[in-house]
Design an enzyme around this catalytic site. Structure first.
Site, PDB file in Angstrom:
ATOM      1  N   GLU A 130       2.286   8.094  -3.594  1.00 58.55           N
ATOM      2  CA  GLU A 130       3.551   8.361  -2.914  1.00 58.55           C
ATOM      3  C   GLU A 130       3.320   9.056  -1.573  1.00 58.55           C
ATOM      4  O   GLU A 130       3.678  10.217  -1.371  1.00 58.55           O
ATOM      5  CB  GLU A 130       4.465   9.161  -3.843  1.00 58.55           C
ATOM      6  CG  GLU A 130       4.748   8.373  -5.127  1.00 58.55           C
ATOM      7  CD  GLU A 130       5.721   9.048  -6.073  1.00 58.55           C
ATOM      8  OE1 GLU A 130       6.368  10.025  -5.666  1.00 58.55           O
ATOM      9  OE2 GLU A 130       5.837   8.588  -7.210  1.00 58.55           O
TER      10      GLU A 130
ATOM     11  N   HIS B 164      16.626   6.356 -19.526  1.00 61.02           N
ATOM     12  CA  HIS B 164      15.634   7.054 -18.704  1.00 61.02           C
ATOM     13  C   HIS B 164      14.767   7.926 -19.592  1.00 61.02           C
ATOM     14  O   HIS B 164      15.281   8.774 -20.333  1.00 61.02           O
ATOM     15  CB  HIS B 164      16.320   7.911 -17.632  1.00 61.02           C
ATOM     16  CG  HIS B 164      15.331   8.583 -16.724  1.00 61.02           C
ATOM     17  ND1 HIS B 164      15.360   9.920 -16.428  1.00 61.02           N
ATOM     18  CD2 HIS B 164      14.256   8.085 -16.066  1.00 61.02           C
ATOM     19  CE1 HIS B 164      14.366  10.226 -15.608  1.00 61.02           C
ATOM     20  NE2 HIS B 164      13.667   9.126 -15.379  1.00 61.02           N
ATOM     21  N   HIS B 165      13.456   7.687 -19.557  1.00 61.10           N
ATOM     22  CA  HIS B 165      12.501   8.484 -20.327  1.00 61.10           C
ATOM     23  C   HIS B 165      11.518   9.148 -19.381  1.00 61.10           C
ATOM     24  O   HIS B 165      10.479   8.589 -19.057  1.00 61.10           O
ATOM     25  CB  HIS B 165      11.725   7.591 -21.315  1.00 61.10           C
ATOM     26  CG  HIS B 165      12.570   6.997 -22.397  1.00 61.10           C
ATOM     27  ND1 HIS B 165      12.124   5.993 -23.225  1.00 61.10           N
ATOM     28  CD2 HIS B 165      13.843   7.267 -22.777  1.00 61.10           C
ATOM     29  CE1 HIS B 165      13.092   5.680 -24.092  1.00 61.10           C
ATOM     30  NE2 HIS B 165      14.138   6.428 -23.833  1.00 61.10           N
ATOM     31  N   GLU B 166      11.880  10.322 -18.895  1.00 59.95           N
ATOM     32  CA  GLU B 166      10.926  11.108 -18.106  1.00 59.95           C
ATOM     33  C   GLU B 166       9.989  11.787 -19.107  1.00 59.95           C
ATOM     34  O   GLU B 166      10.449  12.508 -19.989  1.00 59.95           O
ATOM     35  CB  GLU B 166      11.677  12.134 -17.250  1.00 59.95           C
ATOM     36  CG  GLU B 166      10.791  13.125 -16.530  1.00 59.95           C
ATOM     37  CD  GLU B 166       9.760  12.454 -15.621  1.00 59.95           C
ATOM     38  OE1 GLU B 166      10.169  11.794 -14.662  1.00 59.95           O
ATOM     39  OE2 GLU B 166       8.540  12.587 -15.894  1.00 59.95           O
TER      40      GLU B 166
ATOM     41  N   HIS C 134       7.960   4.476 -13.489  1.00 59.71           N
ATOM     42  CA  HIS C 134       7.760   5.322 -12.304  1.00 59.71           C
ATOM     43  C   HIS C 134       6.497   6.167 -12.484  1.00 59.71           C
ATOM     44  O   HIS C 134       6.150   6.543 -13.598  1.00 59.71           O
ATOM     45  CB  HIS C 134       8.980   6.222 -12.072  1.00 59.71           C
ATOM     46  CG  HIS C 134      10.052   5.501 -11.322  1.00 59.71           C
ATOM     47  ND1 HIS C 134      10.637   5.992 -10.177  1.00 59.71           N
ATOM     48  CD2 HIS C 134      10.612   4.288 -11.545  1.00 59.71           C
ATOM     49  CE1 HIS C 134      11.520   5.119  -9.742  1.00 59.71           C
ATOM     50  NE2 HIS C 134      11.541   4.085 -10.552  1.00 59.71           N
ATOM     51  N   GLU C 135       5.828   6.407 -11.367  1.00 56.42           N
ATOM     52  CA  GLU C 135       4.554   7.152 -11.338  1.00 56.42           C
ATOM     53  C   GLU C 135       3.445   6.557 -12.194  1.00 56.42           C
ATOM     54  O   GLU C 135       2.624   7.282 -12.748  1.00 56.42           O
ATOM     55  CB  GLU C 135       4.762   8.628 -11.739  1.00 56.42           C
ATOM     56  CG  GLU C 135       5.600   9.426 -10.781  1.00 56.42           C
ATOM     57  CD  GLU C 135       7.073   9.381 -11.118  1.00 56.42           C
ATOM     58  OE1 GLU C 135       7.865   9.314 -10.166  1.00 56.42           O
ATOM     59  OE2 GLU C 135       7.442   9.415 -12.301  1.00 56.42           O
TER      60      GLU C 135
ATOM     61  N   GLU D  46       7.140   1.985  -9.845  1.00 54.10           N
ATOM     62  CA  GLU D  46       7.345   2.724  -8.604  1.00 54.10           C
ATOM     63  C   GLU D  46       5.979   2.764  -7.918  1.00 54.10           C
ATOM     64  O   GLU D  46       5.652   1.868  -7.149  1.00 54.10           O
ATOM     65  CB  GLU D  46       7.893   4.111  -8.874  1.00 54.10           C
ATOM     66  CG  GLU D  46       8.248   4.824  -7.589  1.00 54.10           C
ATOM     67  CD  GLU D  46       8.536   6.289  -7.783  1.00 54.10           C
ATOM     68  OE1 GLU D  46       9.432   6.798  -7.106  1.00 54.10           O
ATOM     69  OE2 GLU D  46       7.852   6.956  -8.578  1.00 54.10           O
TER      70      GLU D  46
ATOM     71  N   GLU E 214      13.590   8.031  -2.767  1.00 57.61           N
ATOM     72  CA  GLU E 214      13.808   9.423  -3.186  1.00 57.61           C
ATOM     73  C   GLU E 214      13.270  10.427  -2.167  1.00 57.61           C
ATOM     74  O   GLU E 214      13.825  11.511  -2.010  1.00 57.61           O
ATOM     75  CB  GLU E 214      13.152   9.676  -4.548  1.00 57.61           C
ATOM     76  CG  GLU E 214      11.647   9.464  -4.538  1.00 57.61           C
ATOM     77  CD  GLU E 214      10.984   9.741  -5.905  1.00 57.61           C
ATOM     78  OE1 GLU E 214      11.689   9.894  -6.904  1.00 57.61           O
ATOM     79  OE2 GLU E 214       9.737   9.788  -5.938  1.00 57.61           O
TER      80      GLU E 214
HETATM   81  C1  NOJ Z   1      10.556  10.666 -10.122  1.00 54.97           C
HETATM   82  C2  NOJ Z   1      11.162   9.316 -10.152  1.00 54.97           C
HETATM   83  O1  NOJ Z   1      10.538   8.479  -9.215  1.00 54.97           O
HETATM   84  C3  NOJ Z   1      12.629   9.460  -9.880  1.00 54.97           C
HETATM   85  O2  NOJ Z   1      13.229   8.194  -9.753  1.00 54.97           O
HETATM   86  C4  NOJ Z   1      13.241  10.275 -10.985  1.00 54.97           C
HETATM   87  O3  NOJ Z   1      14.591  10.479 -10.691  1.00 54.97           O
HETATM   88  C5  NOJ Z   1      12.548  11.635 -11.106  1.00 54.97           C
HETATM   89  N1  NOJ Z   1      11.145  11.470 -11.153  1.00 54.97           N
HETATM   90  C6  NOJ Z   1      12.975  12.379 -12.340  1.00 54.97           C
HETATM   91  O4  NOJ Z   1      12.486  11.742 -13.482  1.00 54.97           O
HETATM   92 CA    CA Z   2       8.429   9.008  -7.866  1.00 51.94          CA
END
Ligand code: NOJ
Ligand code: CA
Length: 691
Positions: free
Chosen positions: A176, A401-403, A471-472, A490, A496
């Protein structure tokens, strides 16, 4: 697939290779434009070189492996077999940029044994395409050894000059970054990493290398792209630059113990890819990376549906609301989510992403907590049953969404439960996330353990008929051919960053097609309509560095089968005439034409919507205004089309006047040549409907 081993040639080559002096073999691409040379030296070293129409691309370059188990270096060999074949076929992706993808190459493989008595057998497989060359290493079943630990793979790419290079630092955990454009000899990865870390947006670990895809331009007009394809059960490849000798060498991302990869034979490495052309547009049109990946492993693909979604998301970046419910401005409340569902339903948008719906956001970041989220416990102000019914009645799906907050082991423990929970709530798409360090062992996002984790998630989601947006993760290498439910990643600097850093430069999206996007779709989250971010937070001085119609162009320029309309409903409602383009634009295509492109300057792409006669065109420029010339000769001859053009107003400018635009209609045909002005940091979008 046509498979034509030419034993006579192979036999002849064997004789040549066994000669004492150095001996060379040449493989020409199917149309003869690209040429690969391979040679062995009397000491047993093997080198390759690549040229295009007699211009050198890669000078004689060697390879070697350092193993820690068994402890040895593989760099001198005896050749025990040579095989060759030709493939010329066409296949259909589940979704993509083209309906049919042509795969045509000549293959040569060398079976080698270590000259230094370890007895290890290694195969070197080369494929020569009209748009470049690729190769990988294979470790077949061995007589006595089953398990290898790789300490380093040193694959060389020796260049012909001090090329103009588009690069980001070789962080082990993040892609990123904004791109730097310098000569190769001026790359300073440490400095670039430090500058970014200073504003607190990247992960801390750095190597003095650069990421791939690495894009270069030579002074004699060649465009060269180096990346990898089919990264499976191996670590991501970075590139070290020897500035004096202008030689690139692979460097693999380590694990927590500084090992690079663990292989159990039979094993193969990813393909090392070299895409080359004298036209920048050809680089973007190349399908080599995809062709080097295996066909779909998913038998029933009927659940996989390209889609658009809105979401409770940007409002967490522009200062309106928060992820956690402890604050008074929690975003994912039942009432707020209903607003998004209403908007999606009214405008034919398939999904609504909801972030901050589940418990854990109070202490999710940087805490080294392995067990923050369970992915099934909603906050009390998010009534999931009510919202499931509400969304269903309005023909919209909630995107889960699974962070994981970098706790991949925790996610693996919960995956089955979490996916069953999704199915029970009528959800079929999940956005995952890996913010922060990978815990508990301190693996890296781009190392072998995580590479395998992302694939396990793709396989597991497929088994529940769920689509995945990661993502990531490590940056893509064309695996969406093999796992077509893995819609996007991502793994790059997306929208963002405009919400919490100095923002993305106007040139950013003119470099991304040649770098990050070479490997596969990105969930870039385009569609921001309010560029100055003082709407909720007067201190947010920075903003989005594009015009509004450039944001529309992203829906065509960025290829992804899932596209977010990332701004908030109220900002769209202020410009419903422009939002019409987002409503209309397709997310899956039968054809793609790269019309204009120069890395760092501009990109113009036309795409034909799946199963229709309609085309969409997107054009973007960097910080410089320009006039784009669009020759519509790709349209069906003798047919008329209604073109709706969304372009920057005359006084548009990404910084001083970003939200001014003109929408006009024209009748066009295959003889039309359009001249379109793009404002500084601007762009345009066109929809073409067959009349
Ligand atoms: C980074 C992600 O790229 C973003 O889309 C997300 O909102 C945040 N992390 C929180 O999980
Ligand atoms: Ca990100």
């Amino acid at each position: 697939m046509k498979f034509m081993p030419s034993f006579a040639v192979a036999f002849l080559m064997l004789i040549i290779f066994q000669a004492n002096a150095s001996s060379t073999i040449t493989v020409n691409s199917p149309n003869q434009i690209v040429q690969l040379k391979l040679a062995t030296e009397p000491d047993g070293s093997v080198w390759y070189s690549v040229s295009r129409k007699d211009k050198a691309v890669i000078l004689p370059s060697t390879f070697s492996f350092k193993l820690s188990k068994p402890q040895t270096v593989l760099n001198q060999f005896n050749i025990i077999a040579i095989d060759s074949s030709v493939v010329n076929d066409t296949w259909q992706p589940v979704w993509g940029e083209l309906k049919n993808i042509h795969n045509n190459y000549k293959q040569l493989s060398l079976t080698l044994t270590d000259k230094n008595n370890s007895g290890i057998i290694i195969k070197l497989v080369f494929r020569v395409f009209d748009d470049g060359a690729a190769f990988r290493y294979e470790f077949p079943e061995q007589k006595h050894l089953k398990h290898f630990i790789i300490e380093e793979e040193a694959t060389q790419f020796k260049l012909t000059g001090d090329h103009k290079t588009f690069w980001i630092p070789g962080d082990y955990d993040s892609n990123e970054f904004l791109y730097n454009t310098t000569k190769l000899s001026e790359v300073d990865a440490y400095k670039a990493e430090k500058e970014e870390t200073a504003i607190g947006v990247t992960s801390p670990f750095s190597a003095n290398g650069v990421q791939t895809p690495l894009m270069m331009k030579t002074t004699d007009g060649l465009y060269i792209n180096i990346h990898e394809a089919a990264l499976l059960n191996y670590s991501g490849m970075q590139i070290l630059i020897d500035k004096k000798n202008l030689t690139l060498t692979s460097q693999l991302v380590p694990d927590a113990y500084n090992n690079k990869a663990y292989l159990i034979t039979p094993a193969v490495t990813p393909w090392r890819t070299i895409i080359v052309s004298d036209k920048a547009t050809d680089i973007l049109a190349s399908k080599m990376i995809l062709n080097l990946n295996e066909p779909s492993k998913i038998k029933d693909v009927s659940f996989i549906k390209p889609q658009k979604f809105v979401g409770v998301w940007w409002e967490m970046f522009n200062g309106k609301s928060a992820w956690d419910s402890a604050t008074h401005h929690h975003g994912a409340t039942t009432a707020n989510v209903k607003k998004y569902i209403d908007f999606a339903s009214k405008h034919g948008i398939d999904g609504v992403l909801v972030e901050g719906w589940n418990r854990g956001w109070e202490d999710w970041y940087g805490q080294w907590k392995e067990n923050v989220f369970d992915f099934i416990t909603p906050y009390s102000d998010f009534n999931i049953d009510e919202l499931t019914a509400y969304a269903k009645a309005k023909n919209v799906r909630i995107v889960a969404h699974h962070e994981t907050s970098g706790s991949a082991t925790n996610y693996e423990r919960y995956m089955d439960t979490a996916y069953r929970f999704m199915i029970n709530h009528n959800q079929n798409t999940v956005k995952t996330g890996y913010v922060g360090k990978i815990i508990p062992r301190g693996e890296h996002h781009d190392g072998q353990w995580m590479v395998n984790h992302y694939v396990r998630v793709a396989e597991k989601t497929a088994s529940y008929k769920i689509m995945l947006d990661a993502h990531e993760p490590v940056r893509p290498t064309g695996l969406y051919r093999t796992y077509p439910n893995w819609m996007a990643c991502e793994a790059g600097r997306g929208t963002e960053f405009n919400g919490f850093s100095h923002g993305n430069a106007p040139e950013h999206e003119t470099i991304m097609p040649f770098t990050r996007w070479m490997g596969g779709p990105m969930d870039y989250t385009p569609g921001i309509f309010k560029m100055h971010l003082t709407q909720f937070d007067p201190n947010k001085k920075e903003g989005v560095h594009t015009t509004l119609t450039k944001q529309l162009a992203f829906y065509v320029v960025i290829f992804s089968p899932i596209q977010m309309a990332a701004d908030m409903p109220e900002n769209y409602e202020a410009h419903l005439d422009a939002f019409k383009f987002i409503e209309d634009v397709a997310v899956d295509w039968d054809d793609t034409k790269i019309l204009e492109a120069e890395p760092g300057d501009y990109v113009t792409i036309a795409r034909k919507a799946k199963n229709t006669d309609n085309w969409f065109i997107g054009g973007i420029t960097d910080e410089n205004a320009r006039t784009s010339t669009v020759d519509l000769s790709f349209l069906d001859a003798n047919k008329k089309y209604e073109a709706t053009i969304y372009r920057d107003a005359e006084d548009g400018h990404y910084d001083s006047n970003p939200e001014v635009y003109v929408i006009e209609k024209k009748t066009v045909d295959s003889k039309t040549i359009l001249k379109l002005k793009e404002a500084a940091g601007g762009g345009y979008a066109i929809s073409l409907k067959k009349l």
